[in-house]
Motif scaffolding. Structure first.
Motif, PDB file in Angstrom:
ATOM      1  N   SER A 153      36.991  75.305  57.946  1.00  0.00           N
ATOM      2  CA  SER A 153      37.740  74.571  58.950  1.00  0.00           C
ATOM      3  C   SER A 153      37.102  74.903  60.293  1.00  0.00           C
ATOM      4  CB  SER A 153      39.198  75.022  58.955  1.00  0.00           C
ATOM      5  OG  SER A 153      39.839  74.521  60.102  1.00  0.00           O
ATOM      6  N   HIS A 154      36.840  73.896  61.064  1.00  0.00           N
ATOM      7  CA  HIS A 154      36.258  74.154  62.385  1.00  0.00           C
ATOM      8  C   HIS A 154      37.312  74.490  63.418  1.00  0.00           C
ATOM      9  CE1 HIS A 154      31.897  72.967  62.113  1.00  0.00           C
ATOM     10  NE2 HIS A 154      32.350  72.933  60.892  1.00  0.00           N
ATOM     11  N   GLY A 155      38.559  74.416  63.024  1.00  0.00           N
ATOM     12  CA  GLY A 155      39.620  74.829  63.938  1.00  0.00           C
ATOM     13  C   GLY A 155      39.937  73.818  65.021  1.00  0.00           C
ATOM     14  N   ARG A 156      39.439  72.600  64.914  1.00  0.00           N
ATOM     15  CA  ARG A 156      39.800  71.593  65.907  1.00  0.00           C
ATOM     16  C   ARG A 156      41.243  71.177  65.683  1.00  0.00           C
ATOM     17  NH1 ARG A 156      34.680  68.563  64.309  1.00  0.00           N
ATOM     18  NH2 ARG A 156      33.121  69.474  65.657  1.00  0.00           N
ATOM     19  N   SER A 157      41.924  70.919  66.781  1.00  0.00           N
ATOM     20  CA  SER A 157      43.285  70.428  66.666  1.00  0.00           C
ATOM     21  C   SER A 157      43.576  69.498  67.834  1.00  0.00           C
ATOM     22  CB  SER A 157      44.284  71.597  66.654  1.00  0.00           C
ATOM     23  OG  SER A 157      44.188  72.316  67.864  1.00  0.00           O
ATOM     24  N   GLY A 158      44.688  68.849  67.752  1.00  0.00           N
ATOM     25  CA  GLY A 158      45.141  68.005  68.847  1.00  0.00           C
ATOM     26  C   GLY A 158      44.159  66.914  69.202  1.00  0.00           C
ATOM     27  N   LEU A 159      43.974  66.721  70.496  1.00  0.00           N
ATOM     28  CA  LEU A 159      43.122  65.643  71.010  1.00  0.00           C
ATOM     29  C   LEU A 159      41.674  65.801  70.563  1.00  0.00           C
ATOM     30  CD1 LEU A 159      42.941  63.119  72.726  1.00  0.00           C
ATOM     31  CD2 LEU A 159      42.553  64.574  74.721  1.00  0.00           C
ATOM     32  N   GLN A 160      41.167  67.034  70.529  1.00  0.00           N
ATOM     33  CA  GLN A 160      39.786  67.263  70.110  1.00  0.00           C
ATOM     34  C   GLN A 160      39.567  66.773  68.683  1.00  0.00           C
ATOM     35  OE1 GLN A 160      38.465  71.350  69.772  1.00  0.00           O
ATOM     36  NE2 GLN A 160      36.430  70.785  70.502  1.00  0.00           N
ATOM     37  N   ARG A 161      40.510  67.035  67.792  1.00  0.00           N
ATOM     38  CA  ARG A 161      40.387  66.582  66.409  1.00  0.00           C
ATOM     39  C   ARG A 161      40.455  65.063  66.335  1.00  0.00           C
ATOM     40  NH1 ARG A 161      44.049  68.331  61.236  1.00  0.00           N
ATOM     41  NH2 ARG A 161      43.013  67.003  59.751  1.00  0.00           N
ATOM     42  N   LEU A 162      41.341  64.479  67.139  1.00  0.00           N
ATOM     43  CA  LEU A 162      41.499  63.030  67.143  1.00  0.00           C
ATOM     44  C   LEU A 162      40.227  62.353  67.645  1.00  0.00           C
ATOM     45  CD1 LEU A 162      43.405  60.623  66.735  1.00  0.00           C
ATOM     46  CD2 LEU A 162      44.126  60.921  69.108  1.00  0.00           C
ATOM     47  N   VAL A 163      39.643  62.880  68.702  1.00  0.00           N
ATOM     48  CA  VAL A 163      38.449  62.281  69.293  1.00  0.00           C
ATOM     49  C   VAL A 163      37.205  62.555  68.447  1.00  0.00           C
ATOM     50  CG1 VAL A 163      36.925  62.308  71.307  1.00  0.00           C
ATOM     51  CG2 VAL A 163      39.397  62.324  71.616  1.00  0.00           C
ATOM     52  N   LEU A 164      37.015  63.802  68.061  1.00  0.00           N
ATOM     53  CA  LEU A 164      35.803  64.182  67.348  1.00  0.00           C
ATOM     54  C   LEU A 164      35.908  63.962  65.843  1.00  0.00           C
ATOM     55  CD1 LEU A 164      34.939  67.505  69.187  1.00  0.00           C
ATOM     56  CD2 LEU A 164      33.950  65.247  69.561  1.00  0.00           C
ATOM     57  N   GLY A 165      37.114  63.898  65.340  1.00  0.00           N
ATOM     58  CA  GLY A 165      37.296  63.742  63.904  1.00  0.00           C
ATOM     59  C   GLY A 165      37.069  65.051  63.190  1.00  0.00           C
ATOM     60  N   SER A 166      37.262  65.025  61.915  1.00  0.00           N
ATOM     61  CA  SER A 166      37.080  66.218  61.116  1.00  0.00           C
ATOM     62  C   SER A 166      36.560  65.814  59.749  1.00  0.00           C
ATOM     63  CB  SER A 166      38.408  66.969  60.972  1.00  0.00           C
ATOM     64  OG  SER A 166      38.321  67.938  59.956  1.00  0.00           O
ATOM     65  N   GLU A 167      35.364  66.255  59.433  1.00  0.00           N
ATOM     66  CA  GLU A 167      34.822  65.981  58.100  1.00  0.00           C
ATOM     67  C   GLU A 167      35.692  66.637  57.039  1.00  0.00           C
ATOM     68  OE1 GLU A 167      32.458  63.798  57.253  1.00  0.00           O
ATOM     69  OE2 GLU A 167      32.348  63.342  59.380  1.00  0.00           O
ATOM     70  N   THR A 168      36.235  67.808  57.354  1.00  0.00           N
ATOM     71  CA  THR A 168      37.102  68.494  56.400  1.00  0.00           C
ATOM     72  C   THR A 168      38.350  67.659  56.117  1.00  0.00           C
ATOM     73  OG1 THR A 168      36.283  70.656  57.102  1.00  0.00           O
ATOM     74  CG2 THR A 168      38.396  70.619  55.957  1.00  0.00           C
ATOM     75  N   ALA A 169      38.956  67.113  57.156  1.00  0.00           N
ATOM     76  CA  ALA A 169      40.151  66.279  56.969  1.00  0.00           C
ATOM     77  C   ALA A 169      39.817  65.040  56.153  1.00  0.00           C
ATOM     78  CB  ALA A 169      40.749  65.897  58.317  1.00  0.00           C
TER      79      ALA A 169
END
Length: 149
Positions: A115-131
């Motif tokens: 997990s890269h630990g992104r959350s909130g707006l950062q996760r929404l903008v950058l996305g998450s390959e793990t998700a």
């Protein structure tokens, strides 16, 4: 339990820590490991398409060199740990799809990913390959929380 771990690496600072965790887990359960890297499709860019057209061998070597740079530390760690391992790479601009395809093709029974630990707006903008991977996976996925060294 698990016999074949599929460990995607992205070359980020957390790849080394993920590699150690995956090898420790593999040793504990007696599993083998496949390290995997999805190389971005540079050939889809204007400069990449030109390079691929003018010098296909140099283009292919560039992709292989990028993959080797990401996978070599994991290969060395696997060899030092005495865990059966292999390393593979593929070209893809959709890493989660490449991970799922290769893991299923090879018969892996667990994807071990960070997990890269992104959350909130950062996760929404950058996305998450793990998700994305979690949303589409048909086999078990272990998401390791990995601190950066």
């Amino acid at each position: 339990m698990y016999q074949h771990l599929f460990v995607p690496l992205d070359g980020s600072a957390i790849s080394a820590a993920l590699t150690r965790q995956a090898l420790d887990f593999a040793a504990a359960v007696g599993a083998r490991v496949t390290f995997f890297h999805a190389v971005a499709d540079f050939g889809a860019t204007d400069a990449g398409a030109l390079e691929r057209s003018l010098d296909p061998a140099a283009f292919a070597q560039r992709l292989a060199d990028e993959a080797r740079a990401v996978l070599e530390p994991a290969e060395q760690a696997g060899a030092a740990a005495g865990i059966p391992w292999r390393a593979l790479w593929a070209v893809s601009d959709h890493p989660h799809q490449a991970i799922l395809q290769q893991a299923e093709k090879l018969g892996a029974d667990l994807i071990f990913i960070a997990s890269h630990g992104r959350s909130g707006l950062q996760r929404l903008v950058l996305g998450s390959e793990t998700a994305r991977l979690l949303a589409e996976a048909r086999l078990p996925v272990l998401v390791a929380r990995v601190a950066q060294d």
